[in-house]
Design a protein around this motif. Structure first.
Motif, PDB file in Angstrom:
ATOM      1  N   VAL A 100      -0.356   1.043 -13.700  1.00  0.00           N
ATOM      2  CA  VAL A 100       1.061   0.908 -14.038  1.00  0.00           C
ATOM      3  C   VAL A 100       1.627  -0.372 -13.422  1.00  0.00           C
ATOM      4  O   VAL A 100       2.350  -1.127 -14.070  1.00  0.00           O
ATOM      5  N   ASP A 101       1.268  -0.617 -12.163  1.00  0.00           N
ATOM      6  CA  ASP A 101       1.843  -1.773 -11.476  1.00  0.00           C
ATOM      7  C   ASP A 101       1.354  -3.098 -12.059  1.00  0.00           C
ATOM      8  O   ASP A 101       2.118  -4.042 -12.197  1.00  0.00           O
ATOM      9  N   LEU A 102       0.090  -3.153 -12.408  1.00  0.00           N
ATOM     10  CA  LEU A 102      -0.482  -4.419 -12.868  1.00  0.00           C
ATOM     11  C   LEU A 102      -0.352  -4.672 -14.366  1.00  0.00           C
ATOM     12  O   LEU A 102      -0.280  -5.823 -14.788  1.00  0.00           O
ATOM     13  N   LEU A 103      -0.304  -3.605 -15.145  1.00  0.00           N
ATOM     14  CA  LEU A 103      -0.342  -3.775 -16.604  1.00  0.00           C
ATOM     15  C   LEU A 103       1.001  -3.573 -17.305  1.00  0.00           C
ATOM     16  O   LEU A 103       1.165  -3.999 -18.447  1.00  0.00           O
ATOM     17  N   SER A 104       1.950  -2.914 -16.651  1.00  0.00           N
ATOM     18  CA  SER A 104       3.212  -2.628 -17.346  1.00  0.00           C
ATOM     19  C   SER A 104       4.184  -3.794 -17.230  1.00  0.00           C
ATOM     20  O   SER A 104       3.993  -4.674 -16.407  1.00  0.00           O
ATOM     21  N   ILE A 114       0.847  -1.205   0.000  1.00  0.00           N
ATOM     22  CA  ILE A 114       0.000   0.000   0.000  1.00  0.00           C
ATOM     23  C   ILE A 114       0.875   1.245   0.000  1.00  0.00           C
ATOM     24  O   ILE A 114       0.654   2.180  -0.775  1.00  0.00           O
ATOM     25  N   SER A 115       1.892   1.266   0.867  1.00  0.00           N
ATOM     26  CA  SER A 115       2.790   2.422   0.943  1.00  0.00           C
ATOM     27  C   SER A 115       3.515   2.653  -0.374  1.00  0.00           C
ATOM     28  O   SER A 115       3.651   3.792  -0.835  1.00  0.00           O
ATOM     29  N   ALA A 116       3.972   1.574  -1.004  1.00  0.00           N
ATOM     30  CA  ALA A 116       4.695   1.705  -2.272  1.00  0.00           C
ATOM     31  C   ALA A 116       3.769   2.190  -3.385  1.00  0.00           C
ATOM     32  O   ALA A 116       4.169   3.012  -4.224  1.00  0.00           O
ATOM     33  N   LEU A 117       2.529   1.700  -3.407  1.00  0.00           N
ATOM     34  CA  LEU A 117       1.561   2.171  -4.406  1.00  0.00           C
ATOM     35  C   LEU A 117       1.256   3.654  -4.211  1.00  0.00           C
ATOM     36  O   LEU A 117       1.113   4.399  -5.189  1.00  0.00           O
ATOM     37  N   ALA A 175      -1.613   4.445 -10.563  1.00  0.00           N
ATOM     38  CA  ALA A 175      -0.560   3.644  -9.923  1.00  0.00           C
ATOM     39  C   ALA A 175      -0.900   2.157 -10.013  1.00  0.00           C
ATOM     40  O   ALA A 175      -0.018   1.318 -10.306  1.00  0.00           O
ATOM     41  N   LEU A 176      -2.146   1.799  -9.771  1.00  0.00           N
ATOM     42  CA  LEU A 176      -2.575   0.413  -9.899  1.00  0.00           C
ATOM     43  C   LEU A 176      -2.388  -0.094 -11.329  1.00  0.00           C
ATOM     44  O   LEU A 176      -1.883  -1.213 -11.551  1.00  0.00           O
TER      45      LEU A 176
END
Length: 319
Positions: free
Chosen positions: A315-319, A29-32, A312-313
């Motif tokens: 980028v993290d999940l799709l990239s 959570i903090s990193a997102l 942010a979600l």
């Protein structure tokens, strides 16, 4: 620039999907949130950041929306990708095709799915059968993407999450469930005031209380709005009647009438409290215009952060 902003993104979430706050750790959570802050800063500085060029997000809506649709769609476009609006009325899923088949077919065409639906079991089945990431845009049980925007807003305005007290007054619904778990994971005290018969999911309350005990904070569920709001840093509300509950409206209005957030009730919160609401709001029902349009209200700042938290979600999940 922070390493998180590199075009080759280092994955934060350990799982393939983002379905509830329960599967997400405090570190994640903090990193997102840090990633969201950096993406937001780049946008405001006019810097191009398009790590999702060539990617497509399918957005399935069985429940209508303003904020969820616009923030995910604009977010994908700003990140260089594409977004497809998929109404259940236009899909075979709305005419009886199994969720599992829909998941497998869409996995052949697109890079991720965001779904806003009713039964939480539906998103679980979708995620289980899809080979691509699935993001919860809202179910009757949980609304984790809203919570990420809420936490980003609190972090920007209060400078921290740990040690603060959030008071949620109203229906123990999907938003309350997700906030409760999220607060417990981030070391925030969470107090919920609601009438009997409208309390949050008992299993989620028990889980959140266990997590809170590990993180030196507290989760309280009470029928007293005054007790819940006492010394709150954040006061939070949602509508008393959600989509799909319209036939219960008159009963709910009667049950919740003493839980309205108004000028008298907020006197029990800290003077510098912030008022939050996931919107849409019904003025003079769950909250008075005096509060939601007053100086302590941050509801539009909060709504704006749906864009940045969800980017942010994505980028993290799709990239």
């Amino acid at each position: 620039m922070n390493a998180l902003m590199a075009q080759t993104h280092s994955k934060i979430l350990s799982g393939k999907d983002f379905l509830t706050m329960k599967e997400t750790t405090s570190k994640e959570i903090s990193a997102l949130l840090e990633l969201a802050q950096n993406i937001k800063a780049k946008l405001h500085a006019g810097e191009e950041y398009k790590p999702l060029t060539g990617k497509t997000l399918g957005m399935i809506f069985e429940k209508s929306s303003t904020r969820t649709r616009v923030s995910f769609e604009v977010g994908m476009l700003q990140l260089g990708g594409n977004a497809l609006f998929l109404s259940s009325n236009d899909l075979q899923i709305g005419r009886g095709e199994p969720i599992s088949d829909t998941a497998k077919v869409l996995s052949e065409y697109i890079d991720g799915i965001m779904i806003r639906t009713f039964e939480h079991e539906k998103i679980m089945e979708l995620a289980e059968n899809a080979s691509i990431p699935v993001i919860n845009g809202l179910t009757d049980l949980a609304h984790p993407s809203q919570v990420m925007a809420d936490f980003l807003t609190i972090l920007e305005l209060k400078g921290k999450l740990t040690g603060l007290k959030m008071s949620y007054i109203g229906d123990g619904n999907n938003v309350a469930n997700s906030l409760m778990v999220g607060c417990a994971k981030m070391g925030m005290n969470f107090s919920l005031g609601c009438p009997e018969g409208y309390k949050p999911d008992e299993e989620i309350v028990a889980y959140a209380k266990g997590v809170a005990a590990e993180n030196n904070c507290e989760v309280v569920v009470t029928t007293s709005a005054v007790e819940a709001i006492k010394d709150a840093d954040i006061v939070y509300s949602d509508v008393w009647t959600s989509m799909g509950q319209e036939l219960e409206n008159s009963i709910r209005l009667e049950a919740f009438k003493s839980y309205q957030i108004n000028g008298e009730l907020v006197k029990h919160a800290k003077k510098d409290y912030i008022f939050m609401h996931c919107l849409p709001a019904h003025r003079e029902e769950e909250v008075t215009a005096e509060v939601i349009d007053g100086p302590n209200s941050v509801v539009f700042h909060q709504a704006g952060n749906r864009l940045h938290a969800q980017k942010a979600l994505l980028v993290d999940l799709l990239s």
